[in-house]
Design a protein around this motif. Sequence first.
Motif, PDB file in Angstrom:
ATOM      1  N   ILE A 107      53.603  29.620  38.578  1.00 53.93           N
ATOM      2  CA  ILE A 107      53.925  31.048  38.499  1.00 53.93           C
ATOM      3  C   ILE A 107      54.689  31.480  39.739  1.00 53.93           C
ATOM      4  O   ILE A 107      55.682  32.220  39.653  1.00 53.93           O
ATOM      5  CB  ILE A 107      52.635  31.870  38.322  1.00 53.93           C
ATOM      6  CG1 ILE A 107      52.057  31.626  36.921  1.00 53.93           C
ATOM      7  CG2 ILE A 107      52.892  33.362  38.546  1.00 53.93           C
ATOM      8  CD1 ILE A 107      50.728  32.292  36.668  1.00 53.93           C
ATOM      9  N   GLY A 141      48.695  32.356  32.497  1.00 56.81           N
ATOM     10  CA  GLY A 141      48.259  31.351  33.463  1.00 56.81           C
ATOM     11  C   GLY A 141      46.857  30.852  33.193  1.00 56.81           C
ATOM     12  O   GLY A 141      46.092  31.457  32.421  1.00 56.81           O
ATOM     13  N   PHE A 150      45.941  35.887  32.929  1.00 58.70           N
ATOM     14  CA  PHE A 150      45.555  34.692  33.674  1.00 58.70           C
ATOM     15  C   PHE A 150      44.101  34.391  33.366  1.00 58.70           C
ATOM     16  O   PHE A 150      43.228  35.253  33.534  1.00 58.70           O
ATOM     17  CB  PHE A 150      45.747  34.881  35.181  1.00 58.70           C
ATOM     18  CG  PHE A 150      45.828  33.578  35.935  1.00 58.70           C
ATOM     19  CD1 PHE A 150      47.052  33.106  36.391  1.00 58.70           C
ATOM     20  CD2 PHE A 150      44.692  32.810  36.160  1.00 58.70           C
ATOM     21  CE1 PHE A 150      47.133  31.898  37.078  1.00 58.70           C
ATOM     22  CE2 PHE A 150      44.763  31.603  36.827  1.00 58.70           C
ATOM     23  CZ  PHE A 150      45.991  31.138  37.291  1.00 58.70           C
TER      24      PHE A 150
END
Length: 367
Positions: free
Chosen positions: A98, A128, A154
């Motif tokens: 990222i 993520g 995420f």
Amino acid sequence: MRYVKLPQENVYEFLERLKNFGKLYAPVKISEKFYDFREIDDVRKIEFHYNRTIMPPKKFFFLPRETMFKFSISKAEYEEVVENVEPFVIFGLHACDIFGLKIMDTIYLDEFPDKYYKIRREKGIIIGISCMPDEYCFCNLRETDFADDGFDLFLHELPDGWLVRVGTPTGHRIVDKNIKLFEEVTTQDICNFRDFEKKRHQSFRYHEDWGNLRYLLELEMEHPMWDEQSELCLGCGNCNLTCPTCRCYDVQDIPNLDGDTGVRIRRWDSCQLRSHGLVAGGHNFRPTKKSRFMNRYLCKNAYNEKLGISYCVGCGRCTYFCPAGISFVRNLRTILGFEEKSCPPEMSEEIPKRGFAYASNIRGEGI
């Protein structure tokens, strides 16, 4: 920031529903040792516990090869090739990757945005996932082991599911449209998240201060490491191709057989190839393998002022996939003085004059 919990029993249903937001890509195992981001048909083939993919996720935004326009010599005109980019989802990016995309953004989305890159970034959804480091990881030393932004969602691993951080309005929409798959975060979930992060931090092999690395690289331009390691280098460019932040490209005109029409393409280039520093007239700014080897180390450890980090995110790909077995992190630790024989006594008297070698060496002179 919004936090929700995705129970383990709902994970595959969630992944299946992600396809409603675009074509789904995720890490899959492609051989005994290697993983790569591929289009997903069966969500049960997705790998959650992997260390690195062969190709970084930049390949979805900065294509390895793409056509820019078609041209006709006789008509003295060109036609731009406009690709119809559909929405897509990339699931399973680690924090270092990222950060790699954030670095690419500072290059291709600056005051002169690259329209090819920009349209894909606008269409891409980033999700993520947490990871445990192996012996090749050193993202903690690069301060890229935990991402605060740059993602839509995420996922952090829990014993019975995933703690989800929501990072963007798109992430909120994904959660809201699938709200029945999520639960509230409990006190126990917070404790488990804290324990996982503590274990992850302790699992890194190196815990050192690399704050002065970029200066030591400039001062140590005549360190014997450069000769020893560049001699091993095959000059294949594998380190650049697998790097999540290498952004150099070459532009070529490819004529058709009619001798009149053709296309202009751009493709990834590597500073480890002799042709990279070659310019009109036959001059090469980096004519030797050593000069190219040094250039990469200086480039990757330069300071990105917009993000406050280096251009290396510590993913370990360049070492893991190097066919010559060159360890990027070990060479950097040698310069830093953490490896044995990093500063032999006979070199100590040369330190004052090595500092003046920087300007000529970076141009490839006298190497």
